[in-house]
Design an enzyme around this catalytic site. Structure first.
Site, PDB file in Angstrom:
ATOM      1  N   SER A 262      -4.949   2.026   6.071  1.00 51.99           N
ATOM      2  CA  SER A 262      -5.334   0.975   5.232  1.00 51.99           C
ATOM      3  C   SER A 262      -6.479  -0.203   5.949  1.00 51.99           C
ATOM      4  O   SER A 262      -5.908  -0.265   7.206  1.00 51.99           O
ATOM      5  CB  SER A 262      -4.066   0.488   4.460  1.00 51.99           C
ATOM      6  OG  SER A 262      -4.426  -0.954   3.729  1.00 51.99           O
TER       7      SER A 262
ATOM      8  N   TYR B 116       4.474  -3.631   5.021  1.00 49.11           N
ATOM      9  CA  TYR B 116       3.360  -2.485   4.709  1.00 49.11           C
ATOM     10  C   TYR B 116       2.144  -2.836   5.774  1.00 49.11           C
ATOM     11  O   TYR B 116       1.787  -1.694   6.382  1.00 49.11           O
ATOM     12  CB  TYR B 116       2.537  -2.563   3.231  1.00 49.11           C
ATOM     13  CG  TYR B 116       1.774  -1.655   2.820  1.00 49.11           C
ATOM     14  CD1 TYR B 116       1.865  -0.460   2.687  1.00 49.11           C
ATOM     15  CD2 TYR B 116       0.198  -1.919   2.913  1.00 49.11           C
ATOM     16  CE1 TYR B 116       1.022   0.372   2.191  1.00 49.11           C
ATOM     17  CE2 TYR B 116      -0.705  -1.082   2.729  1.00 49.11           C
ATOM     18  CZ  TYR B 116      -0.217   0.060   2.499  1.00 49.11           C
ATOM     19  OH  TYR B 116      -1.424   1.206   1.947  1.00 49.11           O
TER      20      TYR B 116
ATOM     21  N   ALA C 135       2.903  -3.812   8.672  1.00 49.72           N
ATOM     22  CA  ALA C 135       3.504  -3.156   9.959  1.00 49.72           C
ATOM     23  C   ALA C 135       3.396  -1.967  10.010  1.00 49.72           C
ATOM     24  O   ALA C 135       2.930  -1.272  11.067  1.00 49.72           O
ATOM     25  CB  ALA C 135       4.845  -3.807   9.876  1.00 49.72           C
TER      26      ALA C 135
ATOM     27  N   LYS D  43       1.245   0.299   8.606  1.00 51.61           N
ATOM     28  CA  LYS D  43      -0.346   0.518   8.830  1.00 51.61           C
ATOM     29  C   LYS D  43      -0.871   0.241  10.214  1.00 51.61           C
ATOM     30  O   LYS D  43      -1.537   0.965  10.611  1.00 51.61           O
ATOM     31  CB  LYS D  43      -1.230   0.365   7.717  1.00 51.61           C
ATOM     32  CG  LYS D  43      -0.748   0.734   6.200  1.00 51.61           C
ATOM     33  CD  LYS D  43      -0.708   1.881   6.325  1.00 51.61           C
ATOM     34  CE  LYS D  43      -0.589   2.705   4.988  1.00 51.61           C
ATOM     35  NZ  LYS D  43      -0.402   4.359   4.808  1.00 51.61           N
TER      36      LYS D  43
END
Length: 269
Positions: free
Chosen positions: A137, A150, A152, A154
């Site tokens: 992402s 989230y 962390a 990615k």
């Protein structure tokens, strides 16, 4: 990589980006083992491509299910492509999350992808050429409030991809890291979508992302970062993070307000 020669394992295959990738791979003549917890969304594709697409139901956070995927991959004659597209997200401030929410994101986004890759590496190494694709992402390069966990996961997936690429440099297995920007999928809760709308963020269609991923696979790319000005902001964040800090600080009141709304776990199955 020649797409008609692809034999792929694709996780997160029944939703959003994963479903669009499954469609494009089959349309290109590839054989695909679609991994998802639910079959329903895949039914039309399974009917359209009965000789190219098969489904295995699995929760990749369980060792036994990862072994089930490995057995299915061996049964199809081996693989030369693994696409880790399964993911889970929850838009909320850190203090709003339970331990179970945090552990779910870590388990699906990081541990499951890493462990499945390890499990399937022997099969990938048997191919004349092969590739691991990790779908990350933009938030794997920019820490964003309301998405601390989230981000962390990615960031971890991006680091894993970079290290694995270097670890496999003396093999025939390449690694492609993909960083989509906001995408119109079930991962976006109403609150997350409201934030995107309020900030006038660019939101891609899953098919747009899938087409770019397929093109990157065919071109043996090592990374793919989607979207402008997102690529600019990622670069700015690496060079002048305090400038980005100030910009995001202005968005905090809006993020605090929207994150107060109940937000169930959202995932690409």
């Amino acid at each position: 990589m020649r797409l008609p020669e692809v034999r792929a394992v694709l996780t997160g295959a029944s939703g959003g980006i994963g479903l669009a990738i499954a469609n494009d791979l089959c349309a290109s003549g590839a054989r695909v083992l679609a991994v998802a917890r639910r079959r329903e969304a895949l039914a039309p594709l399974l009917a359209r491509y009965p000789n190219q697409l098969c489904w295995v139901g699995a929760d990749l956070t369980f060792l036994a299910d990862r072994h089930k995927v490995s057995s299915a991959a061996q049964a199809m004659g081996g693989i030369n492509l693994l696409i880790n597209a399964a993911g889970v997200n929850q838009f909320a401030m850190l203090e709003q999350l339970d331990d179970s929410d945090i552990n779910a994101m870590l388990a699906v986004n990081v541990s499951a992808s890493i462990c499945l890759t390890r499990t399937l590496l022997p099969l990938l190494k048997q191919a004349e050429s092969a590739m691991v694709v990790n779908v990350g992402s933009t938030y794997g390069s920019i820490g964003y409030p309301g998405y601390a966990v989230y981000c962390a996961t990615k960031f971890a997936l991006r680091g894993f991809s970079e290290a694995l690429r270097r670890e496999l440099a003396d093999t025939r297995v390449g690694v492609l890291y993909v960083a989509p920007r906001a995408t119109r999928t079930s991962m976006n809760s109403p609150a997350a979508q409201a934030l995107n709308d309020a900030l006038k963020s660019n939101v891609d269609d899953p098919q747009t992302v899938a087409s770019a991923v397929i093109h990157a696979i065919a071109g043996d790319r090592r990374d793919l970062y989607l979207g402008w000005p997102e690529r600019f902001f990622m670069r700015l964040n690496s060079l002048l993070p305090k400038l980005v800090d100030r910009g995001l600080r202005k968005q905090l009141p809006l993020i605090h307000r929207l994150s107060q709304k109940p937000d169930n776990e959202n995932l690409e199955p």
